[in-house]
Write an enzyme that holds these catalytic residues in place. Structure first.
Site, PDB file in Angstrom:
ATOM      1  N   SER B  51       0.803  -1.225   0.000  1.00 30.54           N
ATOM      2  CA  SER B  51       0.000   0.000   0.000  1.00 30.54           C
ATOM      3  C   SER B  51       0.834   1.270   0.000  1.00 30.54           C
ATOM      4  CB  SER B  51      -0.939   0.000   1.204  1.00 30.54           C
ATOM      5  OG  SER B  51      -0.174  -0.097   2.390  1.00 30.54           O
ATOM      6  N   HIS B  90       1.608   3.972   6.830  1.00 31.74           N
ATOM      7  CA  HIS B  90       0.989   4.893   5.885  1.00 31.74           C
ATOM      8  C   HIS B  90       1.464   6.313   6.127  1.00 31.74           C
ATOM      9  CE1 HIS B  90      -2.645   2.121   4.732  1.00 31.74           C
ATOM     10  NE2 HIS B  90      -1.530   1.811   4.108  1.00 31.74           N
ATOM     11  N   ASP B 116      -7.460   6.235   5.286  1.00 31.64           N
ATOM     12  CA  ASP B 116      -7.571   5.066   6.154  1.00 31.64           C
ATOM     13  C   ASP B 116      -8.818   5.034   7.024  1.00 31.64           C
ATOM     14  OD1 ASP B 116      -3.993   4.687   6.891  1.00 31.64           O
ATOM     15  OD2 ASP B 116      -5.209   4.293   5.102  1.00 31.64           O
TER      16      ASP B 116
END
Lengths: 210, 174
Positions: B51, B90, B116
Protein backbone atom coordinates in the site's frame (compact mmCIF):
# COMPACT_ATOMS: atom_id res chain seq x y z
CA UNK A 1 40.45 -41.98 30.03
CA UNK A 2 38.08 -41.57 27.10
CA UNK A 3 37.57 -44.29 24.51
CA UNK A 4 36.30 -41.82 21.96
CA UNK A 5 38.69 -40.04 19.69
CA UNK A 6 38.81 -36.51 18.39
CA UNK A 7 40.11 -34.96 15.25
CA UNK A 8 43.85 -34.44 15.77
CA UNK A 9 43.64 -31.47 13.40
CA UNK A 10 41.21 -29.52 15.54
CA UNK A 11 43.26 -27.37 17.91
CA UNK A 12 40.10 -26.61 19.86
CA UNK A 13 39.31 -30.31 20.42
CA UNK A 14 42.90 -31.05 21.38
CA UNK A 15 42.95 -28.29 23.96
CA UNK A 16 39.52 -29.13 25.43
CA UNK A 17 40.27 -32.86 25.70
CA UNK A 18 43.60 -32.11 27.36
CA UNK A 19 41.98 -29.62 29.75
CA UNK A 20 39.31 -32.14 30.72
CA UNK A 21 41.91 -34.88 31.19
CA UNK A 22 43.97 -32.60 33.39
CA UNK A 23 40.98 -31.89 35.59
CA UNK A 24 40.12 -35.58 35.87
CA UNK A 25 43.73 -36.49 36.64
CA UNK A 26 44.11 -33.94 39.40
CA UNK A 27 40.76 -34.76 40.94
CA UNK A 28 41.85 -38.40 40.86
CA UNK A 29 44.96 -37.43 42.82
CA UNK A 30 42.66 -36.02 45.48
CA UNK A 31 43.22 -32.40 44.63
CA UNK A 32 40.28 -30.45 46.01
CA UNK A 33 39.04 -28.23 43.20
CA UNK A 34 38.26 -24.64 43.98
CA UNK A 35 35.38 -23.60 41.75
CA UNK A 36 34.87 -20.13 43.20
CA UNK A 37 35.88 -18.24 40.03
CA UNK A 38 33.62 -20.36 37.82
CA UNK A 39 30.80 -20.11 40.36
CA UNK A 40 31.04 -16.33 40.35
CA UNK A 41 30.86 -16.28 36.55
CA UNK A 42 27.87 -18.63 36.56
CA UNK A 43 26.13 -16.53 39.22
CA UNK A 44 26.61 -13.28 37.30
CA UNK A 45 25.60 -14.90 34.02
CA UNK A 46 22.46 -16.58 35.29
CA UNK A 47 21.39 -13.43 37.16
CA UNK A 48 21.62 -11.50 33.89
CA UNK A 49 19.60 -14.21 32.13
CA UNK A 50 17.03 -14.09 34.94
CA UNK A 51 16.66 -10.31 34.53
CA UNK A 52 16.12 -10.80 30.80
CA UNK A 53 13.56 -13.54 31.48
CA UNK A 54 11.61 -11.38 33.94
CA UNK A 55 11.63 -8.50 31.45
CA UNK A 56 10.34 -10.83 28.76
CA UNK A 57 7.50 -12.17 30.89
CA UNK A 58 6.52 -8.71 32.13
CA UNK A 59 6.46 -7.35 28.61
CA UNK A 60 4.47 -10.32 27.37
CA UNK A 61 1.87 -10.05 30.12
CA UNK A 62 1.59 -6.28 30.64
CA UNK A 63 2.48 -4.81 27.24
CA UNK A 64 4.96 -2.08 26.27
CA UNK A 65 3.49 1.06 27.83
CA UNK A 66 3.12 -0.30 31.34
CA UNK A 67 6.63 -1.80 31.43
CA UNK A 68 8.54 0.97 29.64
CA UNK A 69 10.36 2.32 32.69
CA UNK A 70 10.99 -1.06 34.24
CA UNK A 71 12.45 -2.25 30.95
CA UNK A 72 14.81 0.72 30.83
CA UNK A 73 16.12 -0.17 34.29
CA UNK A 74 16.40 -3.83 33.34
CA UNK A 75 18.36 -3.06 30.18
CA UNK A 76 20.81 -0.92 32.16
CA UNK A 77 21.22 -3.62 34.82
CA UNK A 78 21.73 -6.26 32.14
CA UNK A 79 24.41 -4.17 30.44
CA UNK A 80 26.26 -3.73 33.74
CA UNK A 81 26.08 -7.43 34.59
CA UNK A 82 27.18 -8.42 31.11
CA UNK A 83 30.12 -6.04 31.42
CA UNK A 84 31.16 -7.61 34.72
CA UNK A 85 30.71 -11.07 33.19
CA UNK A 86 32.93 -10.26 30.21
CA UNK A 87 35.55 -8.58 32.40
CA UNK A 88 35.60 -11.58 34.73
CA UNK A 89 35.94 -14.03 31.88
CA UNK A 90 38.75 -12.20 30.10
CA UNK A 91 40.77 -10.71 32.92
CA UNK A 92 40.20 -12.79 36.02
CA UNK A 93 39.58 -16.29 34.69
CA UNK A 94 41.88 -15.83 31.69
CA UNK A 95 42.16 -19.40 30.44
CA UNK A 96 41.91 -20.96 33.90
CA UNK A 97 41.17 -24.66 33.70
CA UNK A 98 41.93 -25.92 37.20
CA UNK A 99 42.35 -24.31 40.56
CA UNK A 100 42.63 -26.26 43.76
CA UNK A 101 44.79 -27.51 46.57
CA UNK A 102 46.06 -30.70 48.08
CA UNK A 103 47.45 -31.05 51.58
CA UNK A 104 47.66 -27.28 51.86
CA UNK A 105 49.52 -26.78 48.59
CA UNK A 106 47.60 -24.52 46.22
CA UNK A 107 47.85 -24.82 42.46
CA UNK A 108 46.39 -22.84 39.60
CA UNK A 109 46.57 -23.93 35.97
CA UNK A 110 45.62 -21.97 32.89
CA UNK A 111 46.00 -23.18 29.34
CA UNK A 112 46.06 -21.67 25.89
CA UNK A 113 46.95 -22.53 22.35
CA UNK A 114 48.43 -20.51 19.51
CA UNK A 115 46.82 -20.61 16.12
CA UNK A 116 48.36 -23.16 13.73
CA UNK A 117 50.75 -24.44 16.43
CA UNK A 118 50.03 -27.94 17.80
CA UNK A 119 51.45 -27.12 21.23
CA UNK A 120 49.80 -27.04 24.63
CA UNK A 121 50.79 -24.00 26.67
CA UNK A 122 50.20 -24.42 30.38
CA UNK A 123 50.69 -21.61 32.89
CA UNK A 124 51.32 -22.94 36.38
CA UNK A 125 51.07 -20.92 39.55
CA UNK A 126 51.62 -22.88 42.73
CA UNK A 127 52.85 -22.80 46.28
CA UNK A 128 56.19 -24.23 45.24
CA UNK A 129 56.95 -22.14 42.17
CA UNK A 130 55.89 -18.75 40.91
CA UNK A 131 53.85 -18.39 37.74
CA UNK A 132 55.63 -19.96 34.77
CA UNK A 133 54.54 -21.19 31.39
CA UNK A 134 55.26 -24.69 30.20
CA UNK A 135 54.67 -26.02 26.76
CA UNK A 136 54.52 -29.44 25.21
CA UNK A 137 53.39 -30.61 21.78
CA UNK A 138 50.03 -32.35 21.70
CA UNK A 139 51.70 -35.28 19.94
CA UNK A 140 53.16 -36.28 23.30
CA UNK A 141 49.82 -37.63 24.47
CA UNK A 142 47.69 -37.85 21.32
CA UNK A 143 48.05 -40.60 18.73
CA UNK A 144 47.95 -39.91 15.01
CA UNK A 145 44.29 -40.94 14.99
CA UNK A 146 43.37 -38.58 17.78
CA UNK A 147 43.19 -40.97 20.73
CA UNK A 148 44.25 -39.51 24.04
CA UNK A 149 46.79 -41.54 26.00
CA UNK A 150 46.82 -40.71 29.68
CA UNK A 151 50.22 -42.00 30.77
CA UNK A 152 52.58 -39.66 28.86
CA UNK A 153 50.37 -36.73 29.78
CA UNK A 154 50.47 -37.58 33.46
CA UNK A 155 54.19 -38.18 33.32
CA UNK A 156 54.78 -34.80 31.73
CA UNK A 157 52.66 -33.08 34.35
CA UNK A 158 54.15 -34.94 37.28
CA UNK A 159 57.72 -34.36 36.14
CA UNK A 160 57.37 -30.68 35.30
CA UNK A 161 55.00 -29.43 38.00
CA UNK A 162 56.37 -29.99 41.48
CA UNK A 163 53.04 -29.97 43.28
CA UNK A 164 51.65 -32.63 40.97
CA UNK A 165 54.91 -34.59 41.16
CA UNK A 166 54.51 -34.68 44.94
CA UNK A 167 51.03 -36.08 44.62
CA UNK A 168 51.81 -38.61 41.90
CA UNK A 169 55.29 -39.83 42.74
CA UNK A 170 55.05 -42.85 40.47
CA UNK A 171 54.64 -40.78 37.32
CA UNK A 172 57.38 -38.38 38.30
CA UNK A 173 59.88 -41.06 39.15
CA UNK A 174 59.33 -43.24 36.09
CA UNK A 175 61.51 -40.84 34.04
CA UNK A 176 64.74 -42.18 35.45
CA UNK A 177 64.11 -45.83 34.67
CA UNK A 178 62.22 -45.61 31.40
CA UNK A 179 64.26 -43.16 29.36
CA UNK A 180 62.67 -44.03 26.05
CA UNK A 181 59.18 -43.04 27.20
CA UNK A 182 59.53 -39.55 28.51
CA UNK A 183 61.36 -36.31 27.67
CA UNK A 184 64.69 -36.16 29.47
CA UNK A 185 64.05 -34.07 32.49
CA UNK A 186 66.37 -35.13 35.29
CA UNK A 187 69.46 -35.15 33.09
CA UNK A 188 70.52 -31.58 33.73
CA UNK A 189 68.86 -31.31 37.09
CA UNK A 190 66.35 -28.64 36.14
CA UNK A 191 62.82 -29.57 35.24
CA UNK A 192 62.24 -28.49 31.69
CA UNK A 193 59.65 -29.17 29.12
CA UNK A 194 61.63 -28.44 26.03
CA UNK A 195 59.52 -28.95 23.01
CA UNK A 196 62.28 -30.52 20.93
CA UNK A 197 62.87 -33.50 23.21
CA UNK A 198 59.21 -34.23 23.65
CA UNK A 199 58.48 -33.92 19.98
CA UNK A 200 60.98 -36.54 18.90
CA UNK A 201 59.87 -38.91 21.64
CA UNK A 202 56.30 -38.17 20.91
CA UNK A 203 56.34 -39.05 17.26
CA UNK A 204 58.21 -42.27 17.93
CA UNK A 205 55.56 -43.28 20.39
CA UNK A 206 52.64 -42.47 18.17
CA UNK A 207 54.18 -44.32 15.23
CA UNK A 208 54.60 -47.37 17.40
CA UNK A 209 50.98 -47.33 18.45
CA UNK A 210 49.65 -46.33 15.04
CA UNK B 1 29.30 -35.17 18.56
CA UNK B 2 27.35 -35.40 21.80
CA UNK B 3 30.16 -37.23 23.57
CA UNK B 4 31.89 -33.89 23.92
CA UNK B 5 29.23 -32.72 26.35
CA UNK B 6 28.41 -36.11 27.87
CA UNK B 7 31.80 -36.21 29.58
CA UNK B 8 31.45 -32.71 31.08
CA UNK B 9 31.32 -31.92 34.76
CA UNK B 10 27.94 -30.47 35.84
CA UNK B 11 29.41 -26.99 36.29
CA UNK B 12 30.90 -27.04 32.80
CA UNK B 13 27.58 -28.17 31.37
CA UNK B 14 25.93 -25.28 33.20
CA UNK B 15 28.51 -22.96 31.63
CA UNK B 16 27.74 -24.26 28.12
CA UNK B 17 23.99 -23.84 28.65
CA UNK B 18 24.66 -20.36 30.01
CA UNK B 19 26.43 -19.47 26.77
CA UNK B 20 23.32 -20.28 24.78
CA UNK B 21 21.03 -18.54 27.27
CA UNK B 22 23.22 -15.44 27.03
CA UNK B 23 22.97 -15.41 23.23
CA UNK B 24 19.18 -15.35 23.48
CA UNK B 25 18.94 -12.91 26.34
CA UNK B 26 21.49 -10.50 24.84
CA UNK B 27 19.57 -10.46 21.55
CA UNK B 28 16.35 -9.79 23.46
CA UNK B 29 17.88 -7.08 25.66
CA UNK B 30 19.43 -5.35 22.63
CA UNK B 31 15.95 -5.24 21.10
CA UNK B 32 14.46 -3.88 24.32
CA UNK B 33 17.32 -1.40 24.62
CA UNK B 34 16.54 -0.11 21.14
CA UNK B 35 12.87 0.11 22.11
CA UNK B 36 13.72 2.20 25.15
CA UNK B 37 16.07 4.42 23.12
CA UNK B 38 13.51 5.12 20.40
CA UNK B 39 10.56 5.08 22.83
CA UNK B 40 8.78 2.75 20.43
CA UNK B 41 7.27 -0.64 21.27
CA UNK B 42 8.56 -2.00 17.97
CA UNK B 43 11.49 0.03 16.66
CA UNK B 44 12.05 -2.12 13.56
CA UNK B 45 9.12 -3.30 11.42
CA UNK B 46 8.70 -5.11 8.14
CA UNK B 47 6.41 -3.82 5.39
CA UNK B 48 3.73 -6.45 4.83
CA UNK B 49 1.64 -4.96 2.02
CA UNK B 50 2.12 -2.95 -1.14
CA UNK B 51 0.00 0.00 0.00
CA UNK B 52 3.01 2.36 0.15
CA UNK B 53 4.49 1.60 -3.27
CA UNK B 54 6.61 2.91 -4.88
CA UNK B 55 8.14 4.27 -1.68
CA UNK B 56 8.17 0.97 0.22
CA UNK B 57 7.79 -2.55 -1.11
CA UNK B 58 6.67 -5.67 0.73
CA UNK B 59 9.65 -7.03 2.66
CA UNK B 60 11.38 -3.70 3.33
CA UNK B 61 12.77 -3.16 6.82
CA UNK B 62 11.79 0.13 8.46
CA UNK B 63 13.50 1.95 11.35
CA UNK B 64 11.21 3.94 13.62
CA UNK B 65 11.67 6.89 15.97
CA UNK B 66 8.96 7.76 18.43
CA UNK B 67 10.33 10.81 20.19
CA UNK B 68 9.16 13.40 17.67
CA UNK B 69 5.69 14.03 19.04
CA UNK B 70 4.87 16.88 16.64
CA UNK B 71 4.25 14.71 13.58
CA UNK B 72 3.88 16.73 10.37
CA UNK B 73 1.73 16.10 7.32
CA UNK B 74 3.78 14.06 4.87
CA UNK B 75 5.60 11.99 7.52
CA UNK B 76 5.25 8.24 7.25
CA UNK B 77 4.04 6.64 10.47
CA UNK B 78 3.46 3.10 11.68
CA UNK B 79 0.33 2.63 13.73
CA UNK B 80 -1.71 -0.17 15.23
CA UNK B 81 -5.44 -0.27 14.60
CA UNK B 82 -7.12 -0.15 18.00
CA UNK B 83 -7.89 -3.68 19.08
CA UNK B 84 -5.75 -5.34 16.43
CA UNK B 85 -2.06 -6.16 16.54
CA UNK B 86 -1.29 -5.52 12.87
CA UNK B 87 1.02 -2.57 12.27
CA UNK B 88 0.17 -0.41 9.25
CA UNK B 89 2.65 1.86 7.48
CA UNK B 90 0.99 4.89 5.89
CA UNK B 91 1.55 8.59 5.30
CA UNK B 92 -0.01 11.38 7.41
CA UNK B 93 -2.37 13.45 5.22
CA UNK B 94 -4.14 15.59 7.82
CA UNK B 95 -3.51 16.89 11.34
CA UNK B 96 -6.00 17.95 14.00
CA UNK B 97 -5.08 19.53 17.31
CA UNK B 98 -1.48 19.83 18.33
CA UNK B 99 -0.19 22.46 20.78
CA UNK B 100 -2.32 22.27 23.92
CA UNK B 101 -4.92 19.89 22.40
CA UNK B 102 -3.83 16.27 21.88
CA UNK B 103 -2.55 15.69 18.35
CA UNK B 104 -4.73 13.60 16.04
CA UNK B 105 -3.80 12.31 12.61
CA UNK B 106 -5.45 11.02 9.47
CA UNK B 107 -3.39 8.68 7.33
CA UNK B 108 -3.50 7.26 3.80
CA UNK B 109 -1.42 4.72 1.91
CA UNK B 110 0.35 6.22 -1.13
CA UNK B 111 -0.84 3.34 -3.28
CA UNK B 112 -4.40 3.34 -1.94
CA UNK B 113 -7.29 5.20 -3.49
CA UNK B 114 -8.96 6.21 -0.24
CA UNK B 115 -7.70 7.37 3.13
CA UNK B 116 -7.57 5.07 6.15
CA UNK B 117 -10.97 5.94 7.66
CA UNK B 118 -12.20 2.49 6.58
CA UNK B 119 -9.25 0.78 8.26
CA UNK B 120 -9.66 2.38 11.67
CA UNK B 121 -11.73 0.64 14.34
CA UNK B 122 -15.48 1.13 14.44
CA UNK B 123 -16.24 4.64 15.64
CA UNK B 124 -12.65 5.76 15.26
CA UNK B 125 -12.14 8.61 12.76
CA UNK B 126 -8.53 9.51 13.48
CA UNK B 127 -5.38 8.32 15.21
CA UNK B 128 -4.22 9.63 18.57
CA UNK B 129 -0.54 10.47 18.17
CA UNK B 130 0.36 9.56 21.72
CA UNK B 131 -1.60 6.29 21.89
CA UNK B 132 -1.94 4.65 18.48
CA UNK B 133 1.27 5.57 16.70
CA UNK B 134 4.24 3.23 17.11
CA UNK B 135 6.69 5.65 15.54
CA UNK B 136 7.59 7.55 12.41
CA UNK B 137 9.88 6.11 9.77
CA UNK B 138 13.39 7.57 9.80
CA UNK B 139 15.19 5.03 7.60
CA UNK B 140 14.79 1.80 5.73
CA UNK B 141 16.64 -1.15 4.23
CA UNK B 142 15.01 -2.73 1.17
CA UNK B 143 14.12 -6.42 0.91
CA UNK B 144 15.98 -7.62 4.06
CA UNK B 145 12.74 -7.99 5.99
CA UNK B 146 11.57 -10.83 3.77
CA UNK B 147 13.19 -13.25 6.24
CA UNK B 148 10.68 -12.14 8.88
CA UNK B 149 7.79 -12.64 6.46
CA UNK B 150 9.04 -16.17 5.74
CA UNK B 151 9.41 -16.91 9.45
CA UNK B 152 5.84 -15.83 10.16
CA UNK B 153 4.35 -17.66 7.19
CA UNK B 154 6.28 -20.86 7.91
CA UNK B 155 6.48 -21.02 11.72
CA UNK B 156 8.40 -24.31 11.65
CA UNK B 157 11.32 -22.29 10.27
CA UNK B 158 11.54 -20.44 13.57
CA UNK B 159 11.76 -23.65 15.58
CA UNK B 160 14.28 -25.11 13.16
CA UNK B 161 16.50 -22.01 13.32
CA UNK B 162 16.36 -21.88 17.10
CA UNK B 163 17.09 -25.58 17.41
CA UNK B 164 20.06 -25.33 15.08
CA UNK B 165 21.44 -22.34 16.99
CA UNK B 166 21.04 -24.14 20.32
CA UNK B 167 22.90 -27.17 19.01
CA UNK B 168 25.84 -25.24 17.65
CA UNK B 169 26.31 -23.01 20.71
CA UNK B 170 25.97 -25.71 23.37
CA UNK B 171 28.19 -28.25 21.57
CA UNK B 172 30.88 -25.75 20.68
CA UNK B 173 33.44 -25.23 23.39
CA UNK B 174 35.46 -22.20 22.42
Amino acid sequence: MSDSHISPYSLNDLKNTTDDALGNYLRGLHFKQDNSKLDFRLAIGYTAVAIAAVTFVADYKLGWDATKNGTAVAVAAYAVLNGIFTYWMYFVEKGLIFEGSREGRKISLASRTKKHTPTYFLTVTSALDKSRELDCPFTTWFTEDGYFVAKPFQQWLASTVDVIGEADVKSAVKDETDSSQVPEVESNGTPSASGADARSKGTKRSKRKG
Amino acid sequence: MFSSIASLQPRQLAAQVLNFALVLSTAFMLWKGLSVFTNSSSPIVVVLSGSMEPAFERGDLLFLWNRGMDTQVGEIVVYNVRGKDIPIVHRVVRRFGGGSAPLQLLTKGDNNAADDTELYARGQDYLERSKDVVGSVVGYVPFVGYVTILLSEYPWLKTAMLGFMALTVVLQRE
